[in-house]
Scaffold this active site. Structure first.
Site, PDB file in Angstrom:
ATOM      1  N   GLY A  36       0.816  -1.215   0.000  1.00  0.00           N
ATOM      2  CA  GLY A  36       0.000   0.000   0.000  1.00  0.00           C
ATOM      3  C   GLY A  36       0.853   1.269   0.000  1.00  0.00           C
ATOM      4  O   GLY A  36       2.009   1.255   0.406  1.00  0.00           O
ATOM      5  N   ALA A  77      -4.860  -8.841   1.558  1.00  0.00           N
ATOM      6  CA  ALA A  77      -4.479 -10.252   1.397  1.00  0.00           C
ATOM      7  C   ALA A  77      -3.206 -10.329   0.571  1.00  0.00           C
ATOM      8  O   ALA A  77      -2.873  -9.393  -0.157  1.00  0.00           O
ATOM      9  CB  ALA A  77      -5.583 -11.036   0.690  1.00  0.00           C
ATOM     10  N   SER A 119     -12.258 -14.361  -4.880  1.00  0.00           N
ATOM     11  CA  SER A 119     -11.578 -14.391  -6.179  1.00  0.00           C
ATOM     12  C   SER A 119     -12.126 -15.498  -7.073  1.00  0.00           C
ATOM     13  O   SER A 119     -12.547 -16.558  -6.585  1.00  0.00           O
ATOM     14  CB  SER A 119     -10.091 -14.651  -5.930  1.00  0.00           C
ATOM     15  OG  SER A 119      -9.441 -14.939  -7.142  1.00  0.00           O
ATOM     16  N   TYR A 143      -3.414 -19.785  -3.049  1.00  0.00           N
ATOM     17  CA  TYR A 143      -4.101 -18.494  -2.999  1.00  0.00           C
ATOM     18  C   TYR A 143      -5.616 -18.692  -3.095  1.00  0.00           C
ATOM     19  O   TYR A 143      -6.385 -18.207  -2.249  1.00  0.00           O
ATOM     20  CB  TYR A 143      -3.605 -17.580  -4.136  1.00  0.00           C
ATOM     21  CG  TYR A 143      -4.498 -16.384  -4.324  1.00  0.00           C
ATOM     22  CD1 TYR A 143      -4.564 -15.379  -3.355  1.00  0.00           C
ATOM     23  CD2 TYR A 143      -5.320 -16.267  -5.451  1.00  0.00           C
ATOM     24  CE1 TYR A 143      -5.417 -14.302  -3.505  1.00  0.00           C
ATOM     25  CE2 TYR A 143      -6.168 -15.196  -5.609  1.00  0.00           C
ATOM     26  CZ  TYR A 143      -6.214 -14.213  -4.635  1.00  0.00           C
ATOM     27  OH  TYR A 143      -7.070 -13.149  -4.782  1.00  0.00           O
ATOM     28  N   LYS A 147      -8.799 -18.125  -0.228  1.00  0.00           N
ATOM     29  CA  LYS A 147      -9.998 -17.312  -0.477  1.00  0.00           C
ATOM     30  C   LYS A 147     -11.262 -18.128  -0.250  1.00  0.00           C
ATOM     31  O   LYS A 147     -12.252 -17.627   0.278  1.00  0.00           O
ATOM     32  CB  LYS A 147      -9.959 -16.733  -1.898  1.00  0.00           C
ATOM     33  CG  LYS A 147      -8.966 -15.601  -2.054  1.00  0.00           C
ATOM     34  CD  LYS A 147      -9.429 -14.403  -1.238  1.00  0.00           C
ATOM     35  CE  LYS A 147      -8.401 -13.324  -1.117  1.00  0.00           C
ATOM     36  NZ  LYS A 147      -8.847 -12.173  -0.322  1.00  0.00           N
ATOM     37  N   PHE A 171     -12.898 -11.249 -10.942  1.00  0.00           N
ATOM     38  CA  PHE A 171     -12.192 -11.830 -12.078  1.00  0.00           C
ATOM     39  C   PHE A 171     -10.915 -10.996 -12.309  1.00  0.00           C
ATOM     40  O   PHE A 171     -10.272 -10.614 -11.346  1.00  0.00           O
ATOM     41  CB  PHE A 171     -13.151 -11.990 -13.268  1.00  0.00           C
ATOM     42  CG  PHE A 171     -14.031 -13.210 -13.084  1.00  0.00           C
ATOM     43  CD1 PHE A 171     -14.968 -13.249 -12.052  1.00  0.00           C
ATOM     44  CD2 PHE A 171     -13.849 -14.344 -13.850  1.00  0.00           C
ATOM     45  CE1 PHE A 171     -15.720 -14.387 -11.804  1.00  0.00           C
ATOM     46  CE2 PHE A 171     -14.595 -15.497 -13.611  1.00  0.00           C
ATOM     47  CZ  PHE A 171     -15.532 -15.515 -12.595  1.00  0.00           C
ATOM     48  N   ASN A 172     -10.513 -10.704 -13.538  1.00  0.00           N
ATOM     49  CA  ASN A 172      -9.194 -10.074 -13.729  1.00  0.00           C
ATOM     50  C   ASN A 172      -9.292  -8.549 -13.670  1.00  0.00           C
ATOM     51  O   ASN A 172      -9.708  -7.912 -14.640  1.00  0.00           O
ATOM     52  CB  ASN A 172      -8.587 -10.555 -15.045  1.00  0.00           C
ATOM     53  CG  ASN A 172      -8.159 -12.006 -14.964  1.00  0.00           C
ATOM     54  OD1 ASN A 172      -8.965 -12.888 -14.665  1.00  0.00           O
ATOM     55  ND2 ASN A 172      -6.887 -12.266 -15.189  1.00  0.00           N
ATOM     56  N   LEU A 189      -1.176  -9.273 -16.445  1.00  0.00           N
ATOM     57  CA  LEU A 189      -0.902  -9.119 -17.877  1.00  0.00           C
ATOM     58  C   LEU A 189      -0.781  -7.667 -18.348  1.00  0.00           C
ATOM     59  O   LEU A 189       0.210  -7.323 -19.000  1.00  0.00           O
ATOM     60  CB  LEU A 189      -1.987  -9.852 -18.695  1.00  0.00           C
ATOM     61  CG  LEU A 189      -1.869  -9.684 -20.207  1.00  0.00           C
ATOM     62  CD1 LEU A 189      -0.564 -10.258 -20.747  1.00  0.00           C
ATOM     63  CD2 LEU A 189      -3.074 -10.329 -20.914  1.00  0.00           C
ATOM     64  N   ARG A 281       2.072 -21.306 -19.339  1.00  0.00           N
ATOM     65  CA  ARG A 281       2.497 -21.133 -17.948  1.00  0.00           C
ATOM     66  C   ARG A 281       1.777 -22.185 -17.108  1.00  0.00           C
ATOM     67  O   ARG A 281       0.566 -22.392 -17.275  1.00  0.00           O
ATOM     68  CB  ARG A 281       2.103 -19.724 -17.483  1.00  0.00           C
ATOM     69  CG  ARG A 281       2.501 -19.367 -16.093  1.00  0.00           C
ATOM     70  CD  ARG A 281       2.188 -17.913 -15.759  1.00  0.00           C
ATOM     71  NE  ARG A 281       0.753 -17.650 -15.648  1.00  0.00           N
ATOM     72  CZ  ARG A 281       0.229 -16.493 -15.278  1.00  0.00           C
ATOM     73  NH1 ARG A 281       1.026 -15.453 -15.029  1.00  0.00           N
ATOM     74  NH2 ARG A 281      -1.067 -16.318 -15.189  1.00  0.00           N
ATOM     75  N   GLY A 283      -0.292 -24.069 -14.386  1.00  0.00           N
ATOM     76  CA  GLY A 283      -1.388 -23.681 -13.497  1.00  0.00           C
ATOM     77  C   GLY A 283      -2.440 -22.783 -14.114  1.00  0.00           C
ATOM     78  O   GLY A 283      -3.397 -22.400 -13.448  1.00  0.00           O
ATOM     79  N   ASP A 284      -2.280 -22.374 -15.372  1.00  0.00           N
ATOM     80  CA  ASP A 284      -3.271 -21.498 -16.000  1.00  0.00           C
ATOM     81  C   ASP A 284      -4.475 -22.302 -16.495  1.00  0.00           C
ATOM     82  O   ASP A 284      -4.297 -23.295 -17.201  1.00  0.00           O
ATOM     83  CB  ASP A 284      -2.672 -20.806 -17.239  1.00  0.00           C
ATOM     84  CG  ASP A 284      -2.079 -19.454 -16.935  1.00  0.00           C
ATOM     85  OD1 ASP A 284      -2.405 -18.885 -15.878  1.00  0.00           O
ATOM     86  OD2 ASP A 284      -1.290 -18.954 -17.774  1.00  0.00           O
TER      87      ASP A 284
HETATM   88  N1  UFG Z   1      -0.128 -13.822 -19.448  1.00  0.00           N
HETATM   89  C1  UFG Z   1       0.708 -13.851 -20.547  1.00  0.00           C
HETATM   90  N2  UFG Z   1       1.895 -13.184 -20.456  1.00  0.00           N
HETATM   91  C2  UFG Z   1       2.283 -12.511 -19.333  1.00  0.00           C
HETATM   92  C3  UFG Z   1       1.417 -12.508 -18.220  1.00  0.00           C
HETATM   93  C4  UFG Z   1       0.211 -13.171 -18.300  1.00  0.00           C
HETATM   94  O1  UFG Z   1       0.380 -14.440 -21.570  1.00  0.00           O
HETATM   95  O2  UFG Z   1       3.387 -11.956 -19.331  1.00  0.00           O
HETATM   96  C5  UFG Z   1      -1.439 -14.483 -19.535  1.00  0.00           C
HETATM   97  C6  UFG Z   1      -1.652 -15.560 -18.494  1.00  0.00           C
HETATM   98  O3  UFG Z   1      -1.146 -16.794 -18.938  1.00  0.00           O
HETATM   99  C7  UFG Z   1      -3.173 -15.542 -18.361  1.00  0.00           C
HETATM  100  C8  UFG Z   1      -3.555 -14.081 -18.640  1.00  0.00           C
HETATM  101  O4  UFG Z   1      -2.429 -13.516 -19.290  1.00  0.00           O
HETATM  102  O5  UFG Z   1      -3.736 -16.338 -19.355  1.00  0.00           O
HETATM  103  C9  UFG Z   1      -3.844 -13.307 -17.376  1.00  0.00           C
HETATM  104  O6  UFG Z   1      -2.776 -13.571 -16.474  1.00  0.00           O
HETATM  105  P1  UFG Z   1      -2.593 -12.773 -15.103  1.00  0.00           P
HETATM  106  O7  UFG Z   1      -1.341 -13.270 -14.487  1.00  0.00           O
HETATM  107  O8  UFG Z   1      -2.750 -11.314 -15.337  1.00  0.00           O
HETATM  108  O9  UFG Z   1      -3.891 -13.191 -14.244  1.00  0.00           O
HETATM  109  P2  UFG Z   1      -4.478 -14.611 -13.845  1.00  0.00           P
HETATM  110  O10 UFG Z   1      -5.652 -14.878 -14.739  1.00  0.00           O
HETATM  111  O11 UFG Z   1      -3.441 -15.649 -13.744  1.00  0.00           O
HETATM  112  O12 UFG Z   1      -4.973 -14.305 -12.357  1.00  0.00           O
HETATM  113  C10 UFG Z   1      -5.688 -13.110 -12.051  1.00  0.00           C
HETATM  114  C11 UFG Z   1      -5.292 -12.644 -10.670  1.00  0.00           C
HETATM  115  C12 UFG Z   1      -5.736 -13.650  -9.653  1.00  0.00           C
HETATM  116  C13 UFG Z   1      -7.220 -13.920  -9.814  1.00  0.00           C
HETATM  117  C14 UFG Z   1      -7.546 -14.328 -11.230  1.00  0.00           C
HETATM  118  C15 UFG Z   1      -9.037 -14.449 -11.393  1.00  0.00           C
HETATM  119  O13 UFG Z   1      -3.897 -12.412 -10.607  1.00  0.00           O
HETATM  120  O14 UFG Z   1      -5.493 -13.136  -8.356  1.00  0.00           O
HETATM  121  O15 UFG Z   1      -7.057 -13.357 -12.140  1.00  0.00           O
HETATM  122  O16 UFG Z   1      -9.407 -14.702 -12.720  1.00  0.00           O
HETATM  123  F1  UFG Z   1      -7.588 -14.912  -8.990  1.00  0.00           F
END
Ligand code: UFG
Length: 320
Positions: A36, A77, A119, A143, A147, A171-172, A189, A281, A283-284
């Site tokens: 923060g 969190a 989340s 994570y 939640k 969501f995102n 992203l 990546r 876990g996606d």
């Molecule tokens: N991605 C890329 N390149 C990057 C970064 C991300 O291709 O450099 C892709 C990821 O593979 C994913 C998408 O972009 O498909 C979004 O990735 P993020 O890391 O921005 O977000 P996540 O979907 O993994 O997770 C986010 C939050 C979580 C939350 C989730 C809910 O970080 O806290 O959305 O949908 F739980």
């Protein structure tokens, strides 16, 4: 109402505080200032506190009384999915102890209203394009697990002592509602992509062989200002009546692929940059978008901003 916002000096928390004030509420922030930034919250009083620490319950009871708090929005969190896989015990310690301390203090001080920041990570990797709140929550990382446990604790408190609580499954989240409130962490992203462009590095696309229309992952990007407004609407909803714990998705209902996000960035900034197509990546999930019919029906809330608004507002605020 007088609302205490945990994580109030964070990216999302500071948007929530501004929208609460705009809606006529008074605010107090709790933040340990690890991520923060105090200047984001202006004149809102700050209680500097690690909510997971043993002394947090007593400090919260004191703050509830001192400021005559009516309700809590709990955002604080740890939220980096990758880090949670590396350090699960830290995530449980931080995200569960904070909820425990908060609920103990709220019960003691008779603060009966709560909006809990949950989340879409609670869903794990659902096999539907749009996931609704009745879908079995099966998180795939610590994570998301913390939640989901947080939601259970809310539901139990609602049953045991009548806590009025809504859990919002974000969501995102991206974009900026104000030019001084950009997401300064380079963790998701859109900020990662802008940071890469700034440093003349390629944007990496994690996988183009997913079972999606263009092969890249699909997510539901929600503007942080829409998300902040969903909290205000949820508080009004709690104020109406005694209710059971309710869970709502907060998204747009529209999925966008990584390649579509990159295309939008290209259109918004109007210049070329490099893109690297790399491996998936770990876990996606391939696709994760919200079914938003429940929140629309029960709360009358609907996202107003689209992906172009999200990208252009992040661009403006991060160049500020
Ligand atoms: N991605 C890329 N390149 C990057 C970064 C991300 O291709 O450099 C892709 C990821 O593979 C994913 C998408 O972009 O498909 C979004 O990735 P993020 O890391 O921005 O977000 P996540 O979907 O993994 O997770 C986010 C939050 C979580 C939350 C989730 C809910 O970080 O806290 O959305 O949908 F739980």
């Amino acid at each position: 109402m007088k609302i205490l916002v945990t994580g109030g000096a964070g990216y999302i928390g500071s948007h929530v505080i501004r929208q609460l004030i705009a809606a006529g509420h008074e605010t107090v922030a709790v933040d340990d200032l690890t991520n923060g930034i105090q200047k984001r919250i202006g004149d809102t009083p700050l209680v500097k506190l690690d909510l997971a620490s043993p002394e947090a319950t007593d400090s919260l009871i004191k703050a509830f009384k001192e400021y005559s708090i009516d309700g809590v929005i709990h955002l604080a969190a740890r939220k980096a999915v990758g880090e949670s896989v590396e350090r699960p015990e830290y995530y449980y310690q931080q995200n569960i102890n904070s909820v425990t301390n908060l609920l103990l203090a709220m019960r003691e001080a008779k603060v009966m209203n709560m909006v809990f920041s949950s989340s879409a990570a609670t869903y794990g990797s659902p096999d539907v394009d749009q996931v609704n709140e009745d879908y079995l929550a099966r998180p795939i990382n610590p994570y998301g697990e913390t939640k989901l446990v947080g939601e259970w604790m809310m539901a139990d408190a609602a049953k045991a002592w009548g806590l009025k609580v809504v859990s919002l499954r974000y969501f995102n989240v991206a974009g900026a509602g104000f030019d001084d409130l950009a997401d300064t962490s380079i963790a998701n992203l859109i900020p990662i992509a802008f940071n890469a462009i700034k440093n003349n590095k390629p944007i990496q696309v994690f996988g183009t062989d997913w079972p999606t229309p263009d092969g890249s992952c699909v997510r539901d990007y929600i503007h942080v200002l829409d998300l902040a407004d969903a909290h205000i609407t949820a508080l009004d909803y709690l104020d109406q009546d005694v209710r059971e714990h309710s869970v709502f998705n907060v998204g747009t209902g529209k999925g966008s692929s990584v390649l579509a996000v990159i295309d939008t960035i290209h259109k918004v900034i109007g210049k070329d940059f490099d893109v690297d197509l790399v491996d998936r990546r770990a876990g996606d999930p391939a696709a994760l978008s919200a079914d938003v019919s429940r929140i629309e029906k029960a709360l009358g809330w609907k996202a107003k901003h689209d992906l172009t608004d999200i990208v252009s507002s992040h661009y403006r605020a991060s160049s500020n």
